[in-house]
Design an enzyme around this catalytic site. Structure first.
Site, mmCIF file in Angstrom:
data_model
loop_
_atom_site.group_PDB
_atom_site.id
_atom_site.type_symbol
_atom_site.label_atom_id
_atom_site.label_comp_id
_atom_site.label_asym_id
_atom_site.label_seq_id
_atom_site.Cartn_x
_atom_site.Cartn_y
_atom_site.Cartn_z
ATOM 1 N N HIS A 49 22.547 0.839 -21.286
ATOM 2 C CA HIS A 49 22.398 2.282 -21.090
ATOM 3 C C HIS A 49 22.793 3.026 -22.379
ATOM 4 O O HIS A 49 22.156 4.001 -22.762
ATOM 5 C CB HIS A 49 23.298 2.762 -19.952
ATOM 6 N N GLN B 126 13.217 -1.632 -21.130
ATOM 7 C CA GLN B 126 12.230 -2.692 -20.886
ATOM 8 C C GLN B 126 12.758 -3.710 -19.875
ATOM 9 O O GLN B 126 11.993 -4.433 -19.247
ATOM 10 C CB GLN B 126 11.863 -3.403 -22.199
ATOM 11 N N ASP C 275 13.580 -3.320 -16.979
ATOM 12 C CA ASP C 275 12.843 -3.122 -15.729
ATOM 13 C C ASP C 275 11.380 -2.872 -16.099
ATOM 14 O O ASP C 275 10.895 -1.744 -16.034
ATOM 15 C CB ASP C 275 13.445 -1.947 -14.962
#
Ligand code: AMP
Length: 284
Positions: free
Chosen positions: A37, A148, A150
């Protein structure tokens, strides 16, 4: 950093910035933030003037037998991470704020949501595309950032944004991994030590698939065999699906001509892990 909990306050913030011509970046998350994140936030900081991070464990994207109640919640450390990275707004709505009584609408990207993750998690993508549509309507970002990690989700969101003219540029950032190759995920914290040692097998198997492709194998069936064979060496891992697909349509390929995405999901006990690898033949 401003912490916003209401949809009204969020859209007022966005309206004020739009009036001033400020370039807004949005990064939707479910919290339990990690270095993956953080990389997305940094990408947003580099290319946008104002960055909003949403942190919402969206109940609609979990099936009844899934891990909604076990999903890690750590608002204090998440907000410290966002503050440290120079995030301007952290949006942390309640479920009632996002889905007030009477809420009935949902957004479905038909074809792309049916396969792979969609087959194993039937309500998942409808929940994702509904909440992403709401977030994009509230924030009206110029750029929206996804990982990427997911892969299927990123393809669906691109389709959604184009189909509904949502007006944001979709940027997909590379997967951040542990040293042994395991993709960072909030769910990794639920792995037992033995499962954690086994977990890199998924990425190792996808890499074996890539090696086969770059070594000249063109038959998708043979590449899937290679991937399966590698995972079979790890008794703790149970395969949910392994696929060799077209990176845009996500349809399974028979033969690889220029590019493929290798998608995989495995279970280690109660923990479900997904990963993927994009392979371009020109890469070699
Ligand atoms: P999540 O909070 O898991 O829903 O993820 C929020 C965003 O972070 C999604 O766009 C994910 O694809 C992205 N993300 C999650 N894990 C990683 C990772 N290891 N590397 C890069 N991006 C990630």
């Amino acid at each position: 950093m401003r912490v916003i909990r209401s949809v009204q306050a969020l859209s007022a913030w966005s309206r004020a910035l739009h009036r001033e011509g400020v370039l807004i970046g949005l990064m939707p998350t479910m919290g339990a933030l990690h270095a993956g994140h953080r990389a997305l936030i940094r990408a947003a900081r580099l290319s946008c003037d104002a960055v909003a991070v949403s942190l919402f464990v969206n109940p609609r994207q979990f099936g009844p037998a899934e891990d909604l109640s076990r999903y890690p919640r750590q608002l204090r450390s998440d907000s410290a991470l966002c503050r440290g990275e120079g995030v301007d707004v952290l949006f942390t709505p309640s479920a009632a704020e996002m889905y007030p009584p009477g809420f009935q609408t949902s957004v479905v990207v038909r074809g792309l949501s049916r396969r792979w993750e969609g087959e194993h998690r039937p309500a998942h993508f409808e929940g994702v595309t509904t909440v992403v549509t709401k977030l994009l309507s509230l924030v009206r970002p110029h750029v929206v950032f996804f990982g990427q990690k997911d892969f299927q989700q990123s393809v669906l969101v691109r389709r959604l944004v184009e189909d509904l003219n949502l007006g944001a540029r979709v940027v997909v950032c590379p997967t951040v991994r542990e040293h042994d190759g395991l993709a960072l995920s909030s769910r990794n914290q639920h792995l037992t030590p033995a499962q954690r040692r086994a977990a890199p097998i998924l990425y190792a198997a996808l890499r074996a698939g890539r090696t086969a492709i770059l070594g000249g194998v063109r038959s998708a069936a043979r590449i899937r065999e290679t991937i399966h064979h590698t995972i079979a060496a790890e008794p703790l891992a149970r395969v949910e699906y392994l696929a060799v697909c077209d990176p845009e349509t996500l349809e399974p390929l028979r033969r690889i001509s220029d590019a493929a995405v290798l998608l995989g999901a495995v279970r280690l006990g109660r923990v479900r892990l997904i990963d993927n690898l994009l392979v371009r033949i020109a890469e070699r």
